[in-house]
Design an enzyme around this catalytic site. Structure first.
Site, PDB file in Angstrom:
ATOM      1  N   SER A   1      24.671 -16.812 -41.250  1.00  0.00           N
ATOM      2  CA  SER A   1      24.525 -17.197 -39.850  1.00  0.00           C
ATOM      3  C   SER A   1      24.433 -18.715 -39.737  1.00  0.00           C
ATOM      4  O   SER A   1      24.354 -19.419 -40.737  1.00  0.00           O
ATOM      5  CB  SER A   1      23.267 -16.550 -39.235  1.00  0.00           C
ATOM      6  OG  SER A   1      22.096 -17.086 -39.815  1.00  0.00           O
TER       7      SER A   1
ATOM      8  N   ILE B   1      24.612 -22.668 -39.350  1.00  0.00           N
ATOM      9  CA  ILE B   1      25.426 -23.726 -39.944  1.00  0.00           C
ATOM     10  C   ILE B   1      26.083 -23.265 -41.239  1.00  0.00           C
ATOM     11  O   ILE B   1      27.221 -23.636 -41.534  1.00  0.00           O
ATOM     12  CB  ILE B   1      24.562 -24.983 -40.154  1.00  0.00           C
ATOM     13  CG1 ILE B   1      24.275 -25.616 -38.778  1.00  0.00           C
ATOM     14  CG2 ILE B   1      25.231 -25.998 -41.077  1.00  0.00           C
ATOM     15  CD1 ILE B   1      23.219 -26.676 -38.790  1.00  0.00           C
TER      16      ILE B   1
ATOM     17  N   SER C   1      17.084 -32.383 -42.587  1.00  0.00           N
ATOM     18  CA  SER C   1      16.754 -32.483 -41.170  1.00  0.00           C
ATOM     19  C   SER C   1      16.234 -33.871 -40.861  1.00  0.00           C
ATOM     20  O   SER C   1      15.553 -34.491 -41.689  1.00  0.00           O
ATOM     21  CB  SER C   1      15.682 -31.450 -40.807  1.00  0.00           C
ATOM     22  OG  SER C   1      15.115 -31.738 -39.544  1.00  0.00           O
TER      23      SER C   1
ATOM     24  N   THR D   1      21.094 -22.536 -33.323  1.00  0.00           N
ATOM     25  CA  THR D   1      21.252 -21.559 -34.391  1.00  0.00           C
ATOM     26  C   THR D   1      20.180 -20.475 -34.270  1.00  0.00           C
ATOM     27  O   THR D   1      19.133 -20.697 -33.643  1.00  0.00           O
ATOM     28  CB  THR D   1      21.119 -22.217 -35.778  1.00  0.00           C
ATOM     29  OG1 THR D   1      19.775 -22.703 -35.924  1.00  0.00           O
ATOM     30  CG2 THR D   1      22.108 -23.379 -35.937  1.00  0.00           C
TER      31      THR D   1
ATOM     32  N   TYR E   1       7.710 -28.052 -42.969  1.00  0.00           N
ATOM     33  CA  TYR E   1       9.174 -28.044 -43.042  1.00  0.00           C
ATOM     34  C   TYR E   1       9.715 -29.472 -43.160  1.00  0.00           C
ATOM     35  O   TYR E   1      10.588 -29.760 -43.985  1.00  0.00           O
ATOM     36  CB  TYR E   1       9.719 -27.369 -41.782  1.00  0.00           C
ATOM     37  CG  TYR E   1      11.217 -27.350 -41.649  1.00  0.00           C
ATOM     38  CD1 TYR E   1      11.979 -26.362 -42.275  1.00  0.00           C
ATOM     39  CD2 TYR E   1      11.878 -28.283 -40.860  1.00  0.00           C
ATOM     40  CE1 TYR E   1      13.363 -26.325 -42.129  1.00  0.00           C
ATOM     41  CE2 TYR E   1      13.263 -28.258 -40.708  1.00  0.00           C
ATOM     42  CZ  TYR E   1      13.996 -27.277 -41.346  1.00  0.00           C
ATOM     43  OH  TYR E   1      15.370 -27.251 -41.203  1.00  0.00           O
TER      44      TYR E   1
ATOM     45  N   LYS F   1      11.860 -31.239 -46.171  1.00  0.00           N
ATOM     46  CA  LYS F   1      13.132 -31.920 -45.950  1.00  0.00           C
ATOM     47  C   LYS F   1      13.103 -33.351 -46.502  1.00  0.00           C
ATOM     48  O   LYS F   1      14.124 -33.849 -46.985  1.00  0.00           O
ATOM     49  CB  LYS F   1      13.494 -31.896 -44.464  1.00  0.00           C
ATOM     50  CG  LYS F   1      13.749 -30.484 -43.933  1.00  0.00           C
ATOM     51  CD  LYS F   1      14.904 -29.826 -44.684  1.00  0.00           C
ATOM     52  CE  LYS F   1      15.113 -28.392 -44.370  1.00  0.00           C
ATOM     53  NZ  LYS F   1      16.292 -27.798 -45.019  1.00  0.00           N
TER      54      LYS F   1
END
Length: 322
Positions: free
Chosen positions: A50, A52, A175, A234, A201, A205
């Site tokens: 799913s 990207i 990100s 997304t 997160y 990254k």
């Protein structure tokens, strides 16, 4: 200073990371960069069922590449594979079911893959943002296990195969959120203090950016890059950041727009004319730190990250996957 960094990042994002930012940047793109035939080249895309990952896999398939989809959910992955084959007419699409949060599974997969396939390009796209602290069956914090350790093991396990290939590349989907984080090697599994899934997160990254820079120094025959896809619409954004999605949904990039720089880094000749180890946004290198943000880390911290991840990875490698 965290409020300052977050504010600067959000304001910057409103301008550059949205669909409008992509449309503005794309005016300088050379379409010929990605109008290439990659038949005979092999690409592996993690998290490819799913978002990207799927958009990237589909565009590579359109250009004739052999695409290996590495996905966690078998049912959704089979649907994605069928969609890619049907829309592109490319039959060279292969499916592998691997949980990137499970280091033993990754080692087992990589060993088998090396014996059966060749590989020119690895695209580390799989990731997660879990908003409450959850542990995997191995006792690892789930965001760290997926975003950092999983990316580390998949890459290092496949480096020997990549080193045998012509024009080998590794692209990691990061990100812009990492801009608000300074590398923290003292609490990789977010044990200390209150748990903020968004900031965990973002820290993961940042770690991916450091990994890319370190790999580029260590493996000169492979071109490494890390990129920010902008803010794209997304399934992961909708499920992990519902409030953000509701506020921004009319401004978000499409999945294809988010995947554009991944595709460019994976297939274009122009990408490898630039140095290995850089951070990209909209087909160009961009800084990895905001001005005055104090997010630079000393070299010893970056070396420590590599040491700790290697220790983790070897621990799981030594356990028989069954």
């Amino acid at each position: 200073m965290s409020w300052y960094r977050n504010t600067v990042w959000f304001v910057k994002g409103l301008r550059e990371y949205t669909r409008g930012g992509y449309e503005s940047a794309s005016k300088r793109f050379n379409p010929a960069d990605v109008e290439v035939d990659v038949a005979g080249r092999s690409f592996l895309v993690t998290g490819a069922n799913s978002g990207i990952g799927k958009a990237t896999a589909k565009e590579i398939a359109r250009r004739g590449g052999t695409v290996h989809l590495v996905c966690r959910n078998k049912e959704r992955a089979e649907v994605a594979k069928e969609e890619i084959v049907t829309e592109t007419g490319n039959q060279n699409i292969f499916l592998h079911i691997v949980d990137i949060s499970n280091p033993k599974e990754i080692w087992k997969f990589a060993e088998k893959f090396q014996n059966e396939h060749k590989l020119n390009v690895l695209i580390n796209n799989a990731g997660c943002m879990v908003n409450n602290r959850e542990l995997t069956e191995d006792g690892l914090e789930k965001n760290f296990a997926t975003n950092t350790l999983g990316t580390y093991i998949m890459t290092t396990a496949l480096v020997p195969l990549l080193e045998k290939a012509a024009d080998a590349r590794v692209i990691t989907v990061s990100s812009g959120g990492m801009l608000v984080q300074k590398l923290n090697v003292s609490d990789l599994q977010s044990v200390n203090g209150p748990f903020d899934g968004t900031m965990v997160y973002a820290q993961n990254k940042r770690q991916q950016v450091v990994l890319t820079e370190q790999w580029a120094k260590a493996h000169r025959n492979i071109h490494f890059s890390v990129m920010h896809p902008g803010w794209a619409d997304t399934p992961a954004v909708r499920s992990s950041m519902p409030d953000f999605y509701e506020r921004m949904k009319n401004l978000l990039r499409t999945e294809a727009q988010g995947a554009d720089t991944v595709l460019w880094l994976a297939v274009s000749a122009e990408a490898t004319k630039l140095p290995s180890g850089l951070f990209f946004q909209d087909r160009q290198p961009v800084p990895t730190h905001l001005p005055l943000a104090y997010t630079h880390s000393p070299p010893e911290d970056e070396e420590k990250l590599m040491e700790v991840l290697e220790e983790f990875s070897q621990k799981f490698k030594s356990v028989s996957p069954g």
